[in-house]
Write a protein that holds these residues in place. Sequence first.
Motif, PDB file in Angstrom:
ATOM      1  N   GLY A 146     -11.469 -18.805 -14.355  1.00 41.89           N
ATOM      2  CA  GLY A 146     -10.424 -17.842 -14.699  1.00 41.89           C
ATOM      3  C   GLY A 146     -10.151 -17.804 -16.185  1.00 41.89           C
ATOM      4  O   GLY A 146      -9.981 -16.728 -16.783  1.00 41.89           O
ATOM      5  N   LEU A 147     -10.125 -18.971 -16.790  1.00 42.02           N
ATOM      6  CA  LEU A 147      -9.901 -19.034 -18.234  1.00 42.02           C
ATOM      7  C   LEU A 147     -11.046 -18.369 -18.981  1.00 42.02           C
ATOM      8  O   LEU A 147     -10.862 -17.756 -20.034  1.00 42.02           O
ATOM      9  CB  LEU A 147      -9.765 -20.502 -18.653  1.00 42.02           C
ATOM     10  CG  LEU A 147      -9.189 -20.781 -20.044  1.00 42.02           C
ATOM     11  CD1 LEU A 147      -7.784 -20.215 -20.162  1.00 42.02           C
ATOM     12  CD2 LEU A 147      -9.194 -22.276 -20.327  1.00 42.02           C
ATOM     13  N   ALA A 148     -12.262 -18.468 -18.428  1.00 40.48           N
ATOM     14  CA  ALA A 148     -13.429 -17.912 -19.102  1.00 40.48           C
ATOM     15  C   ALA A 148     -13.537 -16.405 -18.935  1.00 40.48           C
ATOM     16  O   ALA A 148     -13.859 -15.689 -19.885  1.00 40.48           O
ATOM     17  CB  ALA A 148     -14.696 -18.589 -18.569  1.00 40.48           C
ATOM     18  N   ILE A 149     -13.277 -15.904 -17.725  1.00 38.84           N
ATOM     19  CA  ILE A 149     -13.544 -14.485 -17.473  1.00 38.84           C
ATOM     20  C   ILE A 149     -12.335 -13.588 -17.667  1.00 38.84           C
ATOM     21  O   ILE A 149     -12.471 -12.359 -17.693  1.00 38.84           O
ATOM     22  CB  ILE A 149     -14.106 -14.267 -16.050  1.00 38.84           C
ATOM     23  CG1 ILE A 149     -13.033 -14.554 -14.989  1.00 38.84           C
ATOM     24  CG2 ILE A 149     -15.345 -15.102 -15.837  1.00 38.84           C
ATOM     25  CD1 ILE A 149     -13.472 -14.222 -13.583  1.00 38.84           C
ATOM     26  N   TRP A 295     -12.190 -11.155 -25.452  1.00 39.19           N
ATOM     27  CA  TRP A 295     -13.527 -11.211 -24.866  1.00 39.19           C
ATOM     28  C   TRP A 295     -14.391 -12.270 -25.525  1.00 39.19           C
ATOM     29  O   TRP A 295     -15.236 -12.889 -24.867  1.00 39.19           O
ATOM     30  CB  TRP A 295     -14.201  -9.841 -24.933  1.00 39.19           C
ATOM     31  CG  TRP A 295     -14.650  -9.389 -26.297  1.00 39.19           C
ATOM     32  CD1 TRP A 295     -13.952  -8.633 -27.186  1.00 39.19           C
ATOM     33  CD2 TRP A 295     -15.914  -9.670 -26.910  1.00 39.19           C
ATOM     34  NE1 TRP A 295     -14.682  -8.422 -28.327  1.00 39.19           N
ATOM     35  CE2 TRP A 295     -15.900  -9.048 -28.184  1.00 39.19           C
ATOM     36  CE3 TRP A 295     -17.045 -10.373 -26.517  1.00 39.19           C
ATOM     37  CZ2 TRP A 295     -16.976  -9.116 -29.064  1.00 39.19           C
ATOM     38  CZ3 TRP A 295     -18.111 -10.439 -27.403  1.00 39.19           C
ATOM     39  CH2 TRP A 295     -18.085  -9.830 -28.653  1.00 39.19           C
ATOM     40  N   GLN A 296     -14.202 -12.510 -26.818  1.00 42.46           N
ATOM     41  CA  GLN A 296     -14.956 -13.580 -27.481  1.00 42.46           C
ATOM     42  C   GLN A 296     -14.562 -14.947 -26.930  1.00 42.46           C
ATOM     43  O   GLN A 296     -15.415 -15.815 -26.706  1.00 42.46           O
ATOM     44  CB  GLN A 296     -14.708 -13.526 -28.990  1.00 42.46           C
ATOM     45  CG  GLN A 296     -15.398 -12.373 -29.697  1.00 42.46           C
ATOM     46  CD  GLN A 296     -14.999 -12.264 -31.154  1.00 42.46           C
ATOM     47  OE1 GLN A 296     -13.883 -12.632 -31.537  1.00 42.46           O
ATOM     48  NE2 GLN A 296     -15.903 -11.750 -31.974  1.00 42.46           N
ATOM     49  N   ALA A 297     -13.256 -15.136 -26.718  1.00 36.13           N
ATOM     50  CA  ALA A 297     -12.797 -16.404 -26.160  1.00 36.13           C
ATOM     51  C   ALA A 297     -13.359 -16.606 -24.756  1.00 36.13           C
ATOM     52  O   ALA A 297     -13.826 -17.697 -24.405  1.00 36.13           O
ATOM     53  CB  ALA A 297     -11.265 -16.431 -26.131  1.00 36.13           C
ATOM     54  N   GLY A 298     -13.332 -15.537 -23.939  1.00 35.05           N
ATOM     55  CA  GLY A 298     -13.887 -15.635 -22.594  1.00 35.05           C
ATOM     56  C   GLY A 298     -15.365 -15.935 -22.596  1.00 35.05           C
ATOM     57  O   GLY A 298     -15.852 -16.764 -21.817  1.00 35.05           O
TER      58      GLY A 298
END
Length: 463
Positions: A146-149, A295-298
Amino acid sequence: MRHRIILTVACLAIFFEALDVSVLNMALPAMEQYFHFGPDAIQWVQTVYVLMYAGFVLLGGRLSDTAGRKKMFMTGAALFLLSSLCAGFSLSFGWLLTCRALQGAGVALAIPAAMAIISHTFTDPAEKNRAFGIFGAMAGIGFATGLAIGGLISALWGWQWVFFINVPVIGMVLLLAWYYIPADVKAVHPQRNNLLSGILITTLMLLAAWLIHDLGNVGKHPALFAGLLFIFSVTGIYFVRRERVHASPLVDFRLFRVQGVITGNVGALLLGSVFLPYIFLLTLYLQQELHFSSWQAGLALFPFSILSGIVSKFVLPKLFHRWGITRTGIIGNSCMLAGILFFVLSYFTPWPLIFIFCAVLSINALGMAVTFPCVTILAIQHVPETQHGLASGVNGTANALGGGLGLSLTGLMMQLAATYHWNSYGTGLTVLAIVAMAAVFQLYRFLRRPHRAAMPAYAELSS
């Protein structure tokens, strides 16, 4: 084959519950822009979910024991599906908060029932531990995924899709559950559901979660805080006295004399106290300090969610076999502590990216995937099957309240840091490091204590 499908159904439920907590973090900036609400309102998108989950999960656990595991699982999953769909179509902030509250209530009904279904399906102790290990690991994977997407979804399709993604998968879960999970067996001596105690415990959990969340604002309205604390104390005393004399108690307090129950639930509380504030700080740090877009963080975090799945599938069973549940939990909590220390180093050294990725590796990929299954197993492995819904409800409450406590303490310390001109990230992370050390210590203390194979309370509860 049927057992595997049932486990898959239960795991999908816990995966999307955990994903729903973390996926919103990266989407919050887009939601803030859409609804035009201020920074104070951001917390409520998460807080109302945690409050409702913490308030209803014990009642959900008890209902799974009395009304039926399958019935409660399907009811909770259906409520979660419908509230997710409605949340995606929200046109006002108030409607969004209402949907988040219903999501929390749905999960509170479904997750204890899912754990009771697993316990009923896998009767061999080794298979049961393995199944619960996979179930708990899916929560860790859900958090990490969840944190990634979350940032990717909100950037590509809009924040609404962090809710819409739940609908087709939970719909499939309902179909599989209806077909494969055995029908509930009607009790020979049916118990009353003790609705008043359910209302009382829900009120207590909501008040406790609210008081914990509002610790940082005591100075603004001390009379209100004192009044709520008084109501909480009086209600708590009445609830305990009522449960001890009631013919069909909602909470059997003998449960807490079963080996591992207190340790597992304290571990769940401490894990929540570290992980949710860590997510909050990481989200701020990546976007405000390192200037990542959502989006970069994800995209940067996504590989770690894949690694979390690999750890759960291939590494965790080997750790259980070699070291046992408690020692594996110590390893997992040590990874959580190491991750917090890496986070500190990322802020105070010239190489922030190296250390922040070490932090994410330690917590997202290793710590959660290892620790969550361990504290779950400890909390329920010696509990009689008739009390597994209650035991899992207590465990869920501990984890949710831990998250609220951790967020409140971290926020309070960061407010003090601003007042006294301390470093806010350093102060918040210091709190998390202390809590992570306490988590390691309490499992080590449990490991060093002499244990019996089954304590007397087990037999009492089973009779």
